[in-house]
Every structure is written in C-alpha cells, then in structure tokens.
Design an enzyme around this catalytic site. Structure first.
Site, PDB file in Angstrom:
ATOM      1  N   ASP A  13      39.040  41.901  35.866  1.00  0.00           N
ATOM      2  CA  ASP A  13      39.884  40.712  36.046  1.00  0.00           C
ATOM      3  C   ASP A  13      41.359  41.043  36.228  1.00  0.00           C
ATOM      4  OD1 ASP A  13      37.569  39.183  35.691  1.00  0.00           O
ATOM      5  OD2 ASP A  13      37.836  39.161  33.511  1.00  0.00           O
ATOM      6  N   LYS A  16      41.762  42.091  41.355  1.00  0.00           N
ATOM      7  CA  LYS A  16      41.256  42.899  42.474  1.00  0.00           C
ATOM      8  C   LYS A  16      40.956  42.041  43.696  1.00  0.00           C
ATOM      9  CE  LYS A  16      37.858  44.189  39.894  1.00  0.00           C
ATOM     10  NZ  LYS A  16      38.282  43.605  38.606  1.00  0.00           N
ATOM     11  N   GLY A  40      33.617  38.448  39.011  1.00  0.00           N
ATOM     12  CA  GLY A  40      34.153  37.138  39.399  1.00  0.00           C
ATOM     13  C   GLY A  40      35.495  37.373  40.047  1.00  0.00           C
ATOM     14  N   HIS A  41      35.580  37.239  41.363  1.00  0.00           N
ATOM     15  CA  HIS A  41      36.820  37.524  42.082  1.00  0.00           C
ATOM     16  C   HIS A  41      37.354  36.242  42.702  1.00  0.00           C
ATOM     17  CE1 HIS A  41      35.334  41.952  42.646  1.00  0.00           C
ATOM     18  NE2 HIS A  41      35.513  41.607  41.390  1.00  0.00           N
ATOM     19  N   GLN A 224      34.611  45.001  38.234  1.00  0.00           N
ATOM     20  CA  GLN A 224      34.895  45.404  36.846  1.00  0.00           C
ATOM     21  C   GLN A 224      36.130  46.316  36.814  1.00  0.00           C
ATOM     22  OE1 GLN A 224      31.176  45.754  37.730  1.00  0.00           O
ATOM     23  NE2 GLN A 224      31.363  43.578  37.344  1.00  0.00           N
TER      24      GLN A 224
HETATM   25  P1  GDP Z   1      39.334  40.201  39.595  1.00  0.00           P
HETATM   26  O1  GDP Z   1      38.037  40.074  38.878  1.00  0.00           O
HETATM   27  O2  GDP Z   1      40.014  41.511  39.319  1.00  0.00           O
HETATM   28  O3  GDP Z   1      39.242  39.915  41.066  1.00  0.00           O
HETATM   29  O4  GDP Z   1      40.295  39.088  38.976  1.00  0.00           O
HETATM   30  P2  GDP Z   1      39.908  37.541  38.675  1.00  0.00           P
HETATM   31  O5  GDP Z   1      39.884  36.814  39.965  1.00  0.00           O
HETATM   32  O6  GDP Z   1      38.721  37.460  37.792  1.00  0.00           O
HETATM   33  O7  GDP Z   1      41.137  37.121  37.764  1.00  0.00           O
HETATM   34  C1  GDP Z   1      42.449  37.198  38.211  1.00  0.00           C
HETATM   35  C2  GDP Z   1      43.068  35.784  38.216  1.00  0.00           C
HETATM   36  O8  GDP Z   1      44.464  35.888  38.371  1.00  0.00           O
HETATM   37  C3  GDP Z   1      42.593  34.922  39.365  1.00  0.00           C
HETATM   38  O9  GDP Z   1      42.598  33.589  38.944  1.00  0.00           O
HETATM   39  C4  GDP Z   1      43.656  35.151  40.445  1.00  0.00           C
HETATM   40  O10 GDP Z   1      43.783  34.047  41.341  1.00  0.00           O
HETATM   41  C5  GDP Z   1      44.889  35.272  39.587  1.00  0.00           C
HETATM   42  N1  GDP Z   1      45.942  36.161  40.118  1.00  0.00           N
HETATM   43  C6  GDP Z   1      45.829  37.312  40.810  1.00  0.00           C
HETATM   44  N2  GDP Z   1      47.052  37.869  40.986  1.00  0.00           N
HETATM   45  C7  GDP Z   1      47.945  37.051  40.375  1.00  0.00           C
HETATM   46  C8  GDP Z   1      49.365  37.101  40.169  1.00  0.00           C
HETATM   47  O11 GDP Z   1      50.055  38.019  40.576  1.00  0.00           O
HETATM   48  N3  GDP Z   1      49.922  36.076  39.456  1.00  0.00           N
HETATM   49  C9  GDP Z   1      49.181  35.046  38.958  1.00  0.00           C
HETATM   50  N4  GDP Z   1      49.808  34.098  38.267  1.00  0.00           N
HETATM   51  N5  GDP Z   1      47.852  34.973  39.129  1.00  0.00           N
HETATM   52  C10 GDP Z   1      47.248  35.965  39.816  1.00  0.00           C
HETATM   53  P1  IMO Z   2      35.327  41.553  37.548  1.00  0.00           P
HETATM   54  O1  IMO Z   2      34.806  42.248  38.788  1.00  0.00           O
HETATM   55  C1  IMO Z   2      35.520  41.326  33.192  1.00  0.00           C
HETATM   56  C2  IMO Z   2      31.991  42.684  30.971  1.00  0.00           C
HETATM   57  C3  IMO Z   2      31.211  41.636  30.213  1.00  0.00           C
HETATM   58  C4  IMO Z   2      30.702  42.466  29.045  1.00  0.00           C
HETATM   59  C5  IMO Z   2      30.404  43.822  29.705  1.00  0.00           C
HETATM   60  C6  IMO Z   2      28.951  44.041  30.066  1.00  0.00           C
HETATM   61  O2  IMO Z   2      35.519  40.105  37.708  1.00  0.00           O
HETATM   62  O3  IMO Z   2      36.521  42.269  37.054  1.00  0.00           O
HETATM   63  P2  IMO Z   2      27.428  43.047  31.996  1.00  0.00           P
HETATM   64  O4  IMO Z   2      27.024  41.638  32.288  1.00  0.00           O
HETATM   65  O5  IMO Z   2      28.148  43.723  33.110  1.00  0.00           O
HETATM   66  O6  IMO Z   2      26.289  43.877  31.468  1.00  0.00           O
HETATM   67  O7  IMO Z   2      28.453  42.906  30.746  1.00  0.00           O
HETATM   68  O8  IMO Z   2      31.212  43.866  30.867  1.00  0.00           O
HETATM   69  N1  IMO Z   2      32.194  42.394  32.407  1.00  0.00           N
HETATM   70  C7  IMO Z   2      33.354  41.992  32.933  1.00  0.00           C
HETATM   71  N2  IMO Z   2      34.530  41.687  32.363  1.00  0.00           N
HETATM   72  N3  IMO Z   2      35.412  41.266  34.550  1.00  0.00           N
HETATM   73  C8  IMO Z   2      34.241  41.604  35.136  1.00  0.00           C
HETATM   74  O9  IMO Z   2      34.121  41.703  36.481  1.00  0.00           O
HETATM   75  C9  IMO Z   2      33.135  41.943  34.336  1.00  0.00           C
HETATM   76  N4  IMO Z   2      31.853  42.283  34.581  1.00  0.00           N
HETATM   77  C10 IMO Z   2      31.290  42.569  33.405  1.00  0.00           C
HETATM   78  O10 IMO Z   2      32.027  40.576  29.795  1.00  0.00           O
HETATM   79  O11 IMO Z   2      31.725  42.661  28.108  1.00  0.00           O
HETATM   80 MG    MG Z   3      37.044  38.778  37.601  1.00  0.00          MG
END
Ligand code: GDP
Ligand code: IMO
Ligand code: MG
Length: 433
Positions: A13, A16, A40-41, A224
């Site tokens: 999170d 990416k 979750g992206h 991840q």
């Molecule tokens: P990922 O799993 O690494 O792709 O990240 P996620 O999408 O799960 O979580 C990142 C969250 O931060 C998402 O809601 C993005 O829209 C948001 N985001 C990404 N870059 C920025 C930033 O520079 N500033 C803010 N405020 N939000 C951001």
């Molecule tokens: P993105 O790509 C954050 C965490 C789960 C749990 C552990 C193992 O959005 O960054 P799993 O279901 O993979 O066997 O769970 O890994 N986890 C993540 N945490 N972002 C993710 O993906 C994750 N994918 C798995 O919460 O702790």
């Molecule tokens: Mg994510």
C-alpha cells in the site's frame, strides 16, 4: 534496455498503483509477476477511480499489453468482476494476456485460507482470505491447476480426479467450510473460464522477452512490499510470494540481466495491514490521526491500516534485497500538518543499536525505535502549484526530509508524489525508458 520494475519497500500500500499508472504511459507492456488479488491498487485517472486487485494497472490505458505473469496466482471468478469494472468505465481489456504457467486460485483455497487462520488462533496472520497461501502451497506441492491446463481437456479431467478428493479430505480434516462441488461441476466451471479467457492464455515469458528484443518498453508492477516477502519479510507475518527483486525474474520468466531500473516505492510514513511486527508503529490517538489524514483503509479488505513513522531500517532492508536504483516517495502531502515529523534510523535491542532488520520476531518485539526529528513543512501550497514550481520550489523542510532519505539509503528520490492523482507528481529524473 527499456525495462523498469516498481516494487513496494514497506508492507504494501505504498502507492505502487499510482506510480505504475504515472509511469506506464510510455510502457508497451505492464507485467504483474507475483501475488494475486490480495493486492489492492488504487488509480485515479481522468477523473475516474479504479480499484484493481488481480489486473495489472496497465489495463486502464488503452493500447497497452497487460500481462499476468507465471508467478501470479489468479482467481478467474474475481478477475471477471474486475474486467467488468474496467469495461463499465469505458475501458478495454483487449491487451490482457495470462501466462499458461500462472496458478489458479480455486474456491477450496479460499476456504482453506479461512480454516488455516482459525487453526493459528492468536497467531493468525490476518490474511486477506483470498486463498493466496493455499494456492502457493499447492504450486510448491505440485498439485496446482495452471491456466494452461484449461486448454488441455484430458489433462484437466485427470487432474481434477485426484486433486479434488485430496482437497476435500483436507478440508474435512481441517473443519473448513464444506465444498459441494463434484468432478463434473468443477470441470464445467473451469470450462466456463476457458470460454471467457482461453484466448488470452499464452507463454508470457516468450512474449516479454521478444518484446524486450524488439526494444519495447516493459514495466514490471510489484504487488505487496518487500517486508511481506516469503523469505525476507517478517515471517510468518508475510504473504506467500517473492515480492523482492528476484521475484521479478522468476515470476515473469526473464533473466536478471534484462532488468534495467528498479524503482522502490516508499510512503513518507509506514503502514501495515494484518498482524506482525512494526517497530515504528503509533498507537492510540497518534496512530488514528495518521490513519485518518492518510485515508489508510485497505482497498481489498476495508480493514484500517496500522500507521507509524517512516522506518529507514526497513527501507535499507528493502533496498538491499530489491536493488533499488531510484525511490518514489509517496504521500508526503499527508504529513503537511505536522509540527514535528519523526524518522526511525535504528533500533535499540537489548541495549545495542541495530541498523539491519533482524529475522527474529522476539528481537523485533523488544526493539525500540531510535528517532531523528524533523521540523514539519507547514507552509503548504496547493499540490498543483507545487508541481508547477518543481522540486526546487518545494518547502525547504520537505526537501531536507527527502534529502535525509537519499543520504541514508544512498539512493536518489526521483519521484515525489504529493497527491493521489497522476498530475500530483514531480518527476526529477524523467528518463525511465
Ligand atoms: P498500492 O497497493 O501500493 O498500489 O497502494 P494503495 O492503492 O493500496 O494505497 C495507496 C493510497 O494512497 C491510494 O488510495 C492512492 O490513491 C493514494 N495515494 C497514492 N499516492 C498518493 C500521494 O502522494 N498522496 C496522497 N494523498 N494519496 C496518495
Ligand atoms: P498491495 O499490493 C498490504 C498482507 C495481509 C496479511 C499478509 C498475508 O495492495 O500492496 P495474504 O492474503 O497475502 O496471505 O495475507 O499480507 N497483504 C497486504 N498488505 N497490501 C497488500 O497488497 C497486501 N497483500 C497482502 O494483510 O497481513
Ligand atoms: Mg494496496
């Protein structure tokens, strides 16, 4: 060589999805190489928000090939739902390709994921319950279904005939939710999958390597983060795939010398979902405040993310294992309101200063963060103005903070992200391909 990998440097999170979306404009192929729909992206593109789990971020841009590599585990039911999301938003999935070697997540894997977590009791990992661990277990145990099996009728029937009874016995033994399917219903279901995505299944290693030979731009999108790596993360509180640099090669079928640049995505603070060690975690009001400011709630499970200060012991660990050539520092805007911002530079464990992330969970439990304090950059303009003025125009305190990360890790911070939108990005490098 025009290839770039994007890898999370913390516990996932990091942003990416946003960074991949920002950089894939010039990419011809966007490749997922590990993980599954536990990811979750979030992508905010042209006023629309996409929440992708199994699909590579590139699908939101028409004209790109979006590749699911051999190292990914795929839930074809859930993928269908995601495809619908993209089509409903006016997008296309013409460019989707799935490796014939990618393993399939079955319903019984999800049930076994839940049952395993129950067995662990208070040692539960806090998985996403998407069946990721059990699917990778079957891959290693050589009893997994691969996407390519869908194209071979006889093989599919034969595999079902021994894998399904085995899995049913296992589920009974573990007290998992019952599985009502028979050999025939499973075969029919898998034939249905073939109807929908059969023509997308191919040897993606050949596709990727041929594309590189032709000088096409390839972007490898990590899911991840390094600290969730099965070998190098906070085991057993990890996911079941290789999230670090080596995973790019094994998970997409390219040799290490084909990888040109590796961009580490690091959030300006730290979050983690699920259980496991987190030395710089903030508790109570402080943690809640950061969670609220950053909107730190999981895209996949909706769970609140645990929040804390940036941990450079973690960043060093990730950089060593992934070979980052550059950093993308994200969510700096979330720290706007703080008078003081802290960064963890080492751990104190049993009276000693430790700078390398330890494997031992008990050491991590005893570890106390050693912080360096920074003055906050409260002089805040709109992110649009900031982007217009470029890196030099950023508040001095923010630049000091970024410089410290660069000096500590000896890696340049080439992308500065100050908002979720594509446009809220400062690119100090610009020569990604
Ligand atoms: P990922 O799993 O690494 O792709 O990240 P996620 O999408 O799960 O979580 C990142 C969250 O931060 C998402 O809601 C993005 O829209 C948001 N985001 C990404 N870059 C920025 C930033 O520079 N500033 C803010 N405020 N939000 C951001
Ligand atoms: P993105 O790509 C954050 C965490 C789960 C749990 C552990 C193992 O959005 O960054 P799993 O279901 O993979 O066997 O769970 O890994 N986890 C993540 N945490 N972002 C993710 O993906 C994750 N994918 C798995 O919460 O702790
Ligand atoms: Mg994510």
């Amino acid at each position: 060589m025009p290839s770039l990998a994007i890898i999370g440097a913390q516990w996932g999170d990091e942003g990416k999805g946003k960074i991949t979306d920002y950089l894939d404009e010039k990419a011809d192929l966007i490749v997922r190489f590990q993980g599954g729909n536990n990811a979750g992206h979030t992508i905010v593109a042209d006023g629309k928000t996409f929440k992708l789990h199994g699909l590579p971020s590139g699908v939101v841009r028409p004209g790109k090939l979006a590749v699911i590599g051999n190292g990914v585990v795929v839930n074809l039911d859930d993928l269908g739902e995601e495809i619908k999301q993209v089509l409903d938003a006016g997008g296309t999935i013409d460019g989707l390709r799935i490796s014939d070697r990618a393993h399939l997540i079955m319903n019984y894997h999800k049930k076994l994921d839940g049952a395993e977590e129950k067995y662990r009791g208070k040692s539960a990992v806090g998985t996403t319950k998407k069946g990721i661990g059990p699917t990778y277990q079957d891959k290693i145990a050589r009893i997994g279904f691969r996407a390519g099996d869908l194209l071979e009728d006889e093989l599919l029937r034969e595999k079902i005939s021994f894998i399904l009874p085995y899995k049913k016995d296992l589920m009974d033994m573990m007290g998992a939710e019952k599985c009502s399917c028979t050999d025939d219903t499973l075969y029919n279901k898998m034939s249905g999958w073939k109807e929908v995505i059969g023509d997308r299944i191919c040897d993606t290693s050949v596709l990727i390597n041929d594309s590189l030979d032709e000088g096409k731009n390839v972007l490898f999108e990590g899911a991840q983060g390094a600290m969730l790596d099965i070998d190098h993360g906070t085991y057993p509180y990890v996911t079941s795939s290789s999230t670090c640099g080596g995973g790019v090669c094994s998970g997409s079928g390219i040799a290490p010398n084909r990888l040109d640049k590796v961009l580490g995505v690091v959030k300006a603070y730290t979050t983690r979902v699920g259980e496991g060690p987190f030395v710089s975690e903030l508790f109570g009001k402080e943690g809640e405040e950061l969670q609220r400011k950053g909107g730190e709630f999981g895209v996949t499970t909706g769970r609140g993310r645990r929040c804390g200060w940036l941990d450079l012991v973690v960043a060093e660990h990730a950089a060593r294992l992934c070979g980052f050539s550059h950093w993308a520092v994200t969510k700096l805007d979330v720290l706007n309101d703080y008078d003081t911002i802290k960064v963890c530079t080492a751990y104190e464990i049993d009276g000693e200063e430790v700078k390398h992330f330890p494997a031992s969970l008990s050491k991590l439990e005893r570890a106390k963060p050693i912080y360096k304090e920074f003055k906050g950059w409260k002089s805040w303009a709109s992110s649009d103005d900031m982007v217009k003025n470029g890196y030099e125009g950023l508040p001095q305190e923010m630049k000091d903070y970024i410089k410290f990360i660069e000096d500590y890790t000896k890696i340049p911070a080439s992308i500065i992200s100050i908002g979720p939108k594509r446009s809220e990005t400062i690119d100090r490098y610009g020569k990604w391909y």
